[in-house]
Enzyme design. Structure first.
Site, PDB file in Angstrom:
ATOM      1  N   HIS A  89     -60.885 107.053  82.383  1.00 31.28           N
ATOM      2  CA  HIS A  89     -60.981 108.471  82.508  1.00 31.28           C
ATOM      3  C   HIS A  89     -60.299 108.801  83.768  1.00 31.28           C
ATOM      4  CE1 HIS A  89     -62.349 112.761  82.088  1.00 31.28           C
ATOM      5  NE2 HIS A  89     -62.754 112.589  83.212  1.00 31.28           N
ATOM      6  N   LYS A 123     -19.760  91.558  66.615  1.00 29.99           N
ATOM      7  CA  LYS A 123     -18.414  92.298  66.534  1.00 29.99           C
ATOM      8  C   LYS A 123     -18.548  93.422  67.827  1.00 29.99           C
ATOM      9  CE  LYS A 123     -19.298  95.909  63.393  1.00 29.99           C
ATOM     10  NZ  LYS A 123     -20.519  96.344  63.450  1.00 29.99           N
ATOM     11  N   GLY A 181     -26.749  95.927  69.369  1.00 29.52           N
ATOM     12  CA  GLY A 181     -26.752  96.823  67.879  1.00 29.52           C
ATOM     13  C   GLY A 181     -26.660  98.192  68.127  1.00 29.52           C
TER      14      GLY A 181
END
Lengths: 149, 467
Positions: B443, B35, B40
């Site tokens: 590291h 729509k 979304g």
């Protein structure tokens, strides 16, 4: 203000308040009527480093002498602190959450951890070190460590 | 009326558009009904725009600390119109990307309000009111969720906003009251705090981040926020919001009695509800479970060839949960078989510091009767965290005591939301603490904290000492 025994080892000065008793590990116990306020000795806090986080067992926790009553976290160590007395935690320093650095700044005053309702203070006290005895233990330990460095 | 599609999908959010892309990849002819804009809630008014704001405000906070890093930055201040431009252009670029993908995969995108007429038919009403119908052999319901509106008097007053309005930063309220100490409320609390608001959080339950967050981690976050000066009231049920001369007053009930605080703006962020009304579900006979669409473990509804995914099926309302459900259901509708492994769905919270978790919390593992060993490591002992000046927090692994299998990973600290991926993999493949510990981590990096925590399972932590 309590009086202090004081020693300087390798440029670090350590104070021992003379108005209270100590475990060998450096947790102090200050009797107040039938209650006992507890905290870290100056040596223990300096040896632990900057305290980032202090977790004290909540009020109404029952502790036996030697049981974990609090844990402190610094940059490289987590230190579990054993209770100097048998009893029930009745008050936790409300500042520990937001200002645990109080332990570093004022170990014998504002940096107290908890108040414990002691079930048998006389028995507890007989197991604890008096200030001079703790001072000797602490000094020996500090000197031992200074040698290693 | 066009030829029937293989699959019609109602809703173009992360669940729906992923299902569309995957089903199309598997050879299906797909119609996607949306729509608004594709993406979304997540892309348009959720995850993405809030993360644009947290990124800007994290940068702001760090820029204010420039001196600590040996830099002089003479003037550091938010520029709200530019901030909105950055946020919106990020959203637009990502929405455009999804649209492009849908085109490439030949998904038919139908813009309009979808309504389920029959288990195989959707009605689509576009903006101009023109109506069309889509028929498909299989239907996927992905209508998403809407902002929950609790029955609190005063919710409609000017200055009382939801997360959608909070994204449009047109000014910074001096005093912001956040109703709801969950993910949404806390993320906005940190955003507005950085922009200069004095923030108070009201949470109905006894702790912030209720449900799913390990207690120790939630407690650390609360401490961290309070140390920065945010006020947190837990066990606080909001009774009313009213307009007063100088702003808004929120009255709340706590065990110790009624209390009230005043603010200039009130953000109501008490969660989201499945968006299942007014889209024909009850009319066509889709079984609901409360507000949520009831589905089985294969995401099938009670109607044949009708599936449902994402926020609308309830549970954790997370975009990545919807996405994996979209991929799974796309396989179902094209004849495949797969299930979602919900154990390895992580939960991430972009607060400052960040929080992330996957799998079982310590309390959940113990409640299930597992013999548990906790292995943890503080970021204060991680070199990279110290370089970043973000040494607050810890990694906590919940392990099965005998085998060392990682049942859960819980983090608070720098980049926790990125670091959780390793925990999710561990939970997914059933890795043990030893597996993590013997995987050499580079590291100096933050993931070393995962390795060190894992070493703790055998009391073999190297860079931290417990006494």
């Amino acid at each position: 203000m309590p009086d202090y025994l004081e020693t300087t080892v390798d440029k670090f000065t350590f104070k021992v308040a003379t108005d209270r008793f100590y475990t060998r590990e450096g947790v102090w116990a200050l009797p107040e009527a039938n209650r006992v306020r507890i905290g870290l000795s100056d040596f223990l806090q300096q040896r632990s480093g900057d305290i980032a986080f202090a977790e004290v067992k909540p009020a109404s926790t029952k502790v036996a002498s030697g049981d974990e009553v609090a844990a402190i976290e610094t940059i490289k160590v987590n230190v579990v602190l054993g209770s100097p007395v048998n009893g029930t935690v009745i008050e936790v320093n409300p500042d520990m959450d937001l200002k645990p650095e109080a332990i570093n700044q004022d170990p014998y005053g504002a940096g107290w951890l908890a108040v414990i309702e002691a079930s048998d203070w006389d028995a507890d006290r007989s197991r604890l070190l008096d200030p001079q005895a703790y001072f000797d233990v602490m000094k020996a330990e500090a000197e031992e460590e200074a040698k290693k460095l | 009326m066009t030829d029937p599609f293989d699959v019609a999908i109602l809703g173009g959010g992360p669940g729906g558009y992923v299902a569309a892309l995957r089903a199309s990849q598997l050879g299906a002819r797909v119609a996607l009904v949306e729509k608004d804009r594709v993406g979304g809630t997540c892309l348009n008014i959720g995850c993405i725009p809030t993360k644009a704001l947290t990124t800007s405000t994290d940068l702001l906070v760090n820029a204010r600390r420039a001196k600590e890093f040996g830099l002089t930055i003479p003037q550091v201040a938010p520029d709200l119109p530019s901030l909105m431009t950055y946020k919106q252009s990020t959203v637009d670029a990502l929405v455009g990307g999804v649209e492009q993908l849908l085109k490439e995969r030949k998904v038919t995108l139908l813009r309009g309000d979808g309504y389920v007429l029959r288990p195989d038919r959707l009605r689509v009403t576009d903006r101009q009111g023109a109506i069309s119908e889509v028929t498909a052999r299989q239907m996927i319901l992905a209508p998403g969720s809407i902002t929950a509106r609790p029955p609190i008097p005063g919710l409609d007053l000017p200055g009382v906003i939801t997360s959608t309005e909070a994204l449009n930063v047109d000014g910074v309220p001096e005093r912001l009251i956040v109703v709801g100490g969950g993910v949404i409320g806390l993320e906005f609390a940190c955003i507005y705090e950085a922009l200069g608001s004095r923030v108070t959080i009201l949470e109905m339950l006894p702790t912030i981040l209720p449900g799913g967050t390990d207690e120790a981690i939630a407690k650390r976050l609360a401490l961290s926020l309070r140390r920065r000066g945010l006020a947190i009231h837990t066990g606080a049920t909001v009774q009313s919001i009213e307009s007063i001369e100088c702003g808004l007053r929120v009255t709340f009930n706590q065990a110790k009695g009624l209390n009230a605080i005043e603010g200039d703006r009130v953000l109501v962020a008490v969660g989201r509800w499945p968006n299942t009304e007014g889209i024909g579900l009850s009319e066509v006979g889709v079984k609901l479970n409360g507000r949520a669409i009831a589905v089985d473990q294969h995401l099938a509804t009670n109607l044949p060839n009708v599936w449902a995914i994402g926020d609308a099926v309830g549970g954790w309302m997370l975009a990545h949960k919807a996405m994996v459900e979209g991929r799974v259901v796309a396989e179902h509708v094209t004849g495949g078989q797969r299930a979602v492994d919900y154990r390895s769905v992580p939960n991430v919270i972009f607060t400052r510091p960040e929080v992330a978790s996957v799998g079982l919390t310590e309390a959940q593992a113990r409640a299930q009767g597992a013999d548990v060993k906790i292995a943890q490591f503080p970021f204060s002992a991680n070199p990279r965290a110290r370089i970043l000046g973000e040494a607050e927090g810890l990694v906590k692994l919940v392990c099965e005591a005998g085998s060392g299998r990682v049942l859960g990973a819980h983090l608070i600290g720098p980049h926790a939301t990125d670091l959780i991926a390793e925990g999710a993999l561990a939970v997914q493949v059933g890795a043990t603490a030893d597996d993590l510990a013997w995987t050499t981590h580079a590291h100096p990096t933050l993931p070393e904290a995962m390795l060190e925590a894992a070493l703790g399972f055998r009391d073999a932590t190297i860079h931290f000492h417990s006494r």
